[in-house]
Design a protein around this motif. Structure first.
Motif, PDB file in Angstrom:
ATOM      1  N   GLU A 189       0.810  -1.215   0.000  1.00  0.00           N
ATOM      2  CA  GLU A 189       0.000   0.000   0.000  1.00  0.00           C
ATOM      3  C   GLU A 189       0.845   1.267   0.000  1.00  0.00           C
ATOM      4  O   GLU A 189       1.880   1.335   0.656  1.00  0.00           O
ATOM      5  CB  GLU A 189      -0.924   0.012   1.223  1.00  0.00           C
ATOM      6  N   ILE A 241      -2.273   1.132  -4.719  1.00  0.00           N
ATOM      7  CA  ILE A 241      -1.681  -0.123  -4.264  1.00  0.00           C
ATOM      8  C   ILE A 241      -0.863  -0.706  -5.407  1.00  0.00           C
ATOM      9  O   ILE A 241      -1.163  -0.491  -6.579  1.00  0.00           O
ATOM     10  CB  ILE A 241      -2.739  -1.145  -3.814  1.00  0.00           C
ATOM     11  N   THR A 271     -13.915  -1.062  -4.146  1.00  0.00           N
ATOM     12  CA  THR A 271     -13.261  -0.004  -3.368  1.00  0.00           C
ATOM     13  C   THR A 271     -14.233   1.129  -3.121  1.00  0.00           C
ATOM     14  O   THR A 271     -15.129   1.381  -3.936  1.00  0.00           O
ATOM     15  CB  THR A 271     -11.992   0.511  -4.076  1.00  0.00           C
ATOM     16  N   ASP A 309      -8.656   4.433   0.354  1.00  0.00           N
ATOM     17  CA  ASP A 309      -7.979   3.766   1.461  1.00  0.00           C
ATOM     18  C   ASP A 309      -8.923   3.304   2.562  1.00  0.00           C
ATOM     19  O   ASP A 309      -8.570   2.444   3.372  1.00  0.00           O
ATOM     20  CB  ASP A 309      -6.934   4.707   2.080  1.00  0.00           C
ATOM     21  N   THR A 310     -10.114   3.876   2.605  1.00  0.00           N
ATOM     22  CA  THR A 310     -11.032   3.467   3.678  1.00  0.00           C
ATOM     23  C   THR A 310     -11.515   2.037   3.491  1.00  0.00           C
ATOM     24  O   THR A 310     -11.813   1.341   4.463  1.00  0.00           O
ATOM     25  CB  THR A 310     -12.252   4.410   3.745  1.00  0.00           C
ATOM     26  N   PHE A 311     -11.628   1.600   2.230  1.00  0.00           N
ATOM     27  CA  PHE A 311     -12.047   0.225   1.967  1.00  0.00           C
ATOM     28  C   PHE A 311     -11.649  -0.199   0.561  1.00  0.00           C
ATOM     29  O   PHE A 311     -11.887   0.532  -0.404  1.00  0.00           O
ATOM     30  CB  PHE A 311     -13.572   0.075   2.102  1.00  0.00           C
ATOM     31  N   TYR A 312     -11.036  -1.351   0.456  1.00  0.00           N
ATOM     32  CA  TYR A 312     -10.880  -1.998  -0.845  1.00  0.00           C
ATOM     33  C   TYR A 312     -10.751  -3.503  -0.628  1.00  0.00           C
ATOM     34  O   TYR A 312     -10.325  -3.962   0.423  1.00  0.00           O
ATOM     35  CB  TYR A 312      -9.684  -1.438  -1.633  1.00  0.00           C
ATOM     36  N   LYS A 313     -11.152  -4.265  -1.621  1.00  0.00           N
ATOM     37  CA  LYS A 313     -11.085  -5.730  -1.578  1.00  0.00           C
ATOM     38  C   LYS A 313     -10.878  -6.254  -2.993  1.00  0.00           C
ATOM     39  O   LYS A 313     -11.620  -5.896  -3.906  1.00  0.00           O
ATOM     40  CB  LYS A 313     -12.399  -6.292  -1.001  1.00  0.00           C
ATOM     41  N   TYR A 340      -2.908  -9.573   1.899  1.00  0.00           N
ATOM     42  CA  TYR A 340      -3.014  -8.169   2.287  1.00  0.00           C
ATOM     43  C   TYR A 340      -1.954  -7.827   3.339  1.00  0.00           C
ATOM     44  O   TYR A 340      -1.531  -8.697   4.107  1.00  0.00           O
ATOM     45  CB  TYR A 340      -4.394  -7.890   2.890  1.00  0.00           C
ATOM     46  N   ARG A 395      -4.275  -4.086   6.939  1.00  0.00           N
ATOM     47  CA  ARG A 395      -5.450  -4.115   6.061  1.00  0.00           C
ATOM     48  C   ARG A 395      -6.331  -5.321   6.374  1.00  0.00           C
ATOM     49  O   ARG A 395      -7.561  -5.241   6.315  1.00  0.00           O
ATOM     50  CB  ARG A 395      -4.993  -4.163   4.592  1.00  0.00           C
ATOM     51  N   LYS A 408      -8.431  -4.384   9.211  1.00  0.00           N
ATOM     52  CA  LYS A 408      -9.486  -3.459   8.786  1.00  0.00           C
ATOM     53  C   LYS A 408     -10.609  -4.195   8.067  1.00  0.00           C
ATOM     54  O   LYS A 408     -11.790  -3.913   8.267  1.00  0.00           O
ATOM     55  CB  LYS A 408      -8.903  -2.372   7.862  1.00  0.00           C
ATOM     56  N   LEU A 409     -10.242  -5.130   7.195  1.00  0.00           N
ATOM     57  CA  LEU A 409     -11.255  -5.887   6.473  1.00  0.00           C
ATOM     58  C   LEU A 409     -12.102  -6.725   7.430  1.00  0.00           C
ATOM     59  O   LEU A 409     -13.320  -6.860   7.257  1.00  0.00           O
ATOM     60  CB  LEU A 409     -10.597  -6.780   5.413  1.00  0.00           C
TER      61      LEU A 409
END
Length: 883
Positions: free
Chosen positions: A483, A488, A518, A542-546, A559, A563, A566-567
């Motif tokens: 990241e 990324i 994202t 950056d608040t959410f991605y998958k 990851y 991260r 966070k996920l």
């Protein structure tokens, strides 16, 4: 012979077989006599005709030809056998002429064996009085049926037993008048036999097909019947489920699935079901789950029969899927057949994927694609993450090699890659390509490239270019993420469970659909593929991605540790498939060393309020493997049980023990899963309640105390904590149960014994005549999964290999290969692996050598994992208060 395979000479080519079987012995040696007339084309001048024959006694062979308008008959002057290559050679004194029409007439004797291969007998205990002529002994009755895939038609009659030597078949058989005979096609005629009480049943000619798809069955059968709603040549097709007498009503559910799926596949493939009938038959002893013989599909009883009152509800799901899978083969495999066994995946990978597609069509509430991710996808990953994996399309030289690739690569990696491709092209476009493939190659053979060509035509994309590495290269990638603010970088490399990939093992660059979610709108997926080793993706929220939305791609994602946390914290934004993938990837990466076990434990620690069966299944599987690997350290083992207990307790207690009427299928299965898990890690009230219900059930005081879907959980808990008394009670349940799934459930429970003495007793029981050959691996795999008994079982195998294990199981190498793999792959010790290697070093391991390779990689990976993470896990568990 081709350079890469041992095949029959190309001097002759069959076009039709007329098979007649008679003088069947219903006792003693179970022998039979046969005559096969093979219509041939002689393509080259030769003095020899070579075909396949195994464990048959050939009485005579003669060739009839029409040459220069004169019919000639010449007898083979010599008949010789090559047992290694399973061939018979008929030698004639003079050169045979090149002719377009000849007939080879072979008279032979065979055996209705008990090996679940070729023409064989299945034993069963009747539930109602049987007809007088049924074969029987003091304890069992027998039905007769066939299993020819991959290369066992040659056990039943001399033939050219290769998939691309297609022909038509005429079949007739002499049977008692009070029994039923079935074959691929409808019955054509019944005539009196010369012997009193017998009749000869003949069947219509089949379409052109491979030898492995021919089938017949004889027994005391009855059936339930329905009809397709769609019309075929102006008529609805009859659909039947056959059983031995007394069981037909348990075929109702399969029947309901069957007629709907025949119509569904006819529609989506744009090719009508090609035969005039569909028969499904339950076979009491069966080495596989089912077999797709054209028009007469054979099934293990638990894969086709379902008792609404007595069966565990999980078998409803199994029956629906297996019925759909085998029906898919009626087109993909039977109508169009792979050219050679190296392309077995064309049959099995496709049928697996489209089988689940069909179940989803009938039962969308079952969430089968999440089930696919937690079962099929992860199991495919498991084998393909080993050095001793193989490409989806793998070179196959001979029959012994063929049987070993009926594995998780051909079925599950194959289906996962098809799922990935169909999602990329869209399912509708993919099915259009399948339709073009079927129409172009119907009644013939085809290759992987033929499928890619049809899909390219339908989609306008060069499918071969991006799919070729997935099919012809070993392994799969892990995508590692680094990241940076707002972006990324992603890097692909081969994933090995042992974590020690060498540069020459990491030369493949896969086409990887990234499917990125994202930002706030987690339902939005950004398409795009990674086609190089490394790439940078910008405009990341950056608040959410998958990555790998809904786990459609056949790859793992690594990851950064923050991260992953966070996920886990935002898991409610994830789909069920994404939750499953997150847990599964983290667990696999911990084993390889690219992640950590503490990372997995931290991730799942927050899942206590999860309500989805399939997510819980993945969590239970991951924790089960961790407990297994670290089981030899008593302190860590007990702490991991406490961790698991704390995690599952709220959901278990919330679900309770009762099954409300009309309850959702997935919720009822979740109750069974969590009660089992809580009890096995020591939940006191669950153990107490399970033991109370077990005693009521086994004593006969209250047989309703154990719900059919809780038998597995309660029996396993009872054996774990109940010592010899509970063990003997479950063993008695195995012997006396009339439930079709009862024996399987009891065997798996008996493997929960906690002492070497009971383990040895169970192993000896497992190898007794009481346990059918088809079921011996069930109990063995349960013992292997049990840390307290797996070493006892290995010692037994070593000391009884020749006289018991090999002697009983080697008649059917599919069974032996499965047994070897499942009994030995749970160890986490380099010393045990060395012992395994030393034991098998000087043995002839043909037929199960791939299994030994899988065991080696798995055990070495587990051992390395244990050495690396044990102390870190101990420290984490201590800090969390579990020690």
């Amino acid at each position: 012979m081709a350079a890469d395979r041992d095949i029959l000479p190309d001097s002759v080519k069959p076009s039709n077989y007329a098979i007649s079987l008679y003088d069947l012995e219903y006792g003693g040696d179970f022998s039979y006599q046969g005559t096969v007339k093979i219509a041939l084309e002689i393509l080259k001048t030769t003095k020899k005709i070579v075909l396949n024959s195994l464990q048959l006694k050939i009485h005579s062979a003669e060739l009839k030809t029409e040459h220069t308008k004169t019919e000639q008959t010449v007898k083979a002057s010599d008949i010789s056998y090559d047992e290694r290559f399973q061939r018979a050679t008929f030698t004639f004194d003079d050169d045979l002429p090149i002719v377009s029409s000849a007939e080879l007439v072979v008279k032979f004797q065979g055996t209705i064996n008990n090996l679940m291969a070729g023409f064989y007998r299945s034993r069963y205990k009747p539930t109602v009085p049987a007809t007088a002529s049924v074969a029987r002994d003091d304890e069992f009755h027998y039905m007769f049926s066939t299993q020819f895939e991959s290369s066992d038609a040659r056990r039943a009659f001399p033939c050219f037993d290769e998939p691309n030597l297609k022909a038509t078949f005429d079949f007739e058989i002499e049977i008692p008048k009070d029994q039923v005979a079935l074959s691929n096609m409808p019955m054509k005629d019944v005539r009196k036999a010369d012997k009193s009480g017998l009749q000869i049943v003949s069947f219509d000619r089949t379409p052109v097909m491979s030898t492995y798809l021919l089938a017949w069955a004889v027994g005391d059968f009855e059936y339930v019947e329905d009809f397709t709603r769609r019309k075929y040549n102006g008529k609805s097709l009859p659909v039947r489920v056959y059983t031995t007498k007394g069981l037909k009503e348990q075929g109702r559910f399969a029947l309901e699935v069957c007629h709907q799926i025949v119509d569904y596949f006819s529609e989506i493939f744009r090719v009508d079901y090609p035969l005039p009938k569909v028969d499904l038959i339950a076979v009491h002893e069966f080495s596989h789950g089912a077999m797709e013989n054209w028009g007469l599909i054979t099934y293990r009883t638990t894969a086709v029969l379902f008792d609404e009152a007595k069966s565990d509800q999980k078998y409803r799901n199994r029956v629906a899927y297996v019925v759909s899978h085998e029906l898919a083969h009626q087109w993909f495999g039977n109508l169009v057949t792979m050219d050679w066994w190296s392309e077995l995946w064309l049959n099995e990978g496709f049928a697996t994927w489209v089988g689940w597609l069909a179940v989803d069509h009938l039962y969308p509430e079952w969430d089968v694609w999440a089930q696919f991710v937690t079962e099929s996808l992860q199991t495919g990953f498991g084998l393909d993450s080993l050095r001793n994996s193989h490409p989806i399309e793998v070179p196959v030289r001979d029959a012994l090699e063929v049987d070993q690739i009926f594995d998780h690569i051909s079925y599950l990696k194959g289906s996962s890659v098809i799922r990935m491709l169909s999602a990329h092209l869209t399912v509708d476009t993919f099915l259009l390509g399948v339709s073009k493939y079927l129409q172009k190659h119907q009644y013939g053979n085809a290759t992987t490239n033929d499928l890619w060509s049809a899909l390219s035509e339908a989609s306008g994309k060069d499918v071969n270019t991006f799919m070729d590495p997935w099919i012809r290269k070993i392994g799969f990638p892990v995508v590692t993420i680094a990241e940076e603010p707002g972006q990324i970088s992603v890097k692909q490399s081969r994933f090995l469970l042992t974590g020690d990939v060498k540069p020459d093992e990491d030369e493949t660059t896969w086409w990887i659909p990234l499917n990125l979610k994202t930002g706030a709108d987690t339902s939005s997926v950004k398409l795009g593929a990674l086609t190089t080793k490394e790439h940078t993706i910008r405009e990341i929220d950056d608040t959410f991605y998958k990555l790998n939305a809904d786990q459609v791609g056949f790859y793992r994602v690594n990851y950064p540790p923050p991260r992953l946390v966070k996920l886990g914290a935002t898991r409610n934004q994830l789909s069920t498939q994404d939750k499953i993938g997150l847990v599964a990837d983290a667990a696999a990466l911990a084993i390889s060393g690219e992640g950590t076990t503490t990372g997995v434990l931290s991730l799942v620690e927050g899942f206590g309020d999860e309500t989805n069966l399939l997510v819980w299944t993945q969590i239970v599987n991951a924790l089960g493997h961790i407990r297994s690997v670290f089981s030899e350290d008593e302190q860590v083992s007990n702490a991991l049980k406490k961790f698991t207990l704390k995690l599952v307790t709220p959901a278990t207690e919330q679900l309770g023990w009762d099954f409300p009427a009309g309850e959702d299928f997935l919720r009822s299965q979740l109750r069974a899963l969590l009660i089992a898990q809580a009890g096995l890690v020591g939940h006191e009230s669950v153990v107490s309640e399970a033991q109370k219900r077990f005693k009521l059930f086994t004593s006969g005081e209250d047989t309703s105390a154990v719900h059919p879907s809780l038998r597995s959980a309660i029996f396993r808990i009872a054996v774990t904590y109940g010592g010899p008394e509970a063990y003997e009670a479950v063993k008695e349940e195995f012997k006396t149960t009339t439930s079709l799934d009862g024996k399987e459930i009891a065997l798996l429970a008996l493997g929960r014994v906690q002492t070497p003495e009971l383990a040895k007793d169970f192993i000896e029981f497992n190898f007794s005549d009481a346990v059918a050959i088809q079921d011996k691996h069930s109990g063995a795999s349960s013992l292997a999964a049990n840390a307290k008994t797996r070493l006892t079982q290995w010692e037994y195998i070593k000391h009884n290999w020749e006289d018991v294990v090999y002697k009983q199981l080697s008649g059917n190498m599919v069974v032996l290969e499965r047994y070897v793999r499942l009994t030995l792959n749970k160890f986490a010790s380099k010393e045990v692996q060395k012992d395994i290697e030393n034991f098998f070093e000087r043995k002839d391991n043909r037929g199960y050598d791939r299994a030994l390779g899988v065991v080696k990689d798995t055990v070495e990976g587990n051992a390395r994992y244990k050495e690396r993470d044990l102390e870190v896990v101990r420290e984490w568990l201590g800090a969390k208060g579990y020690l």
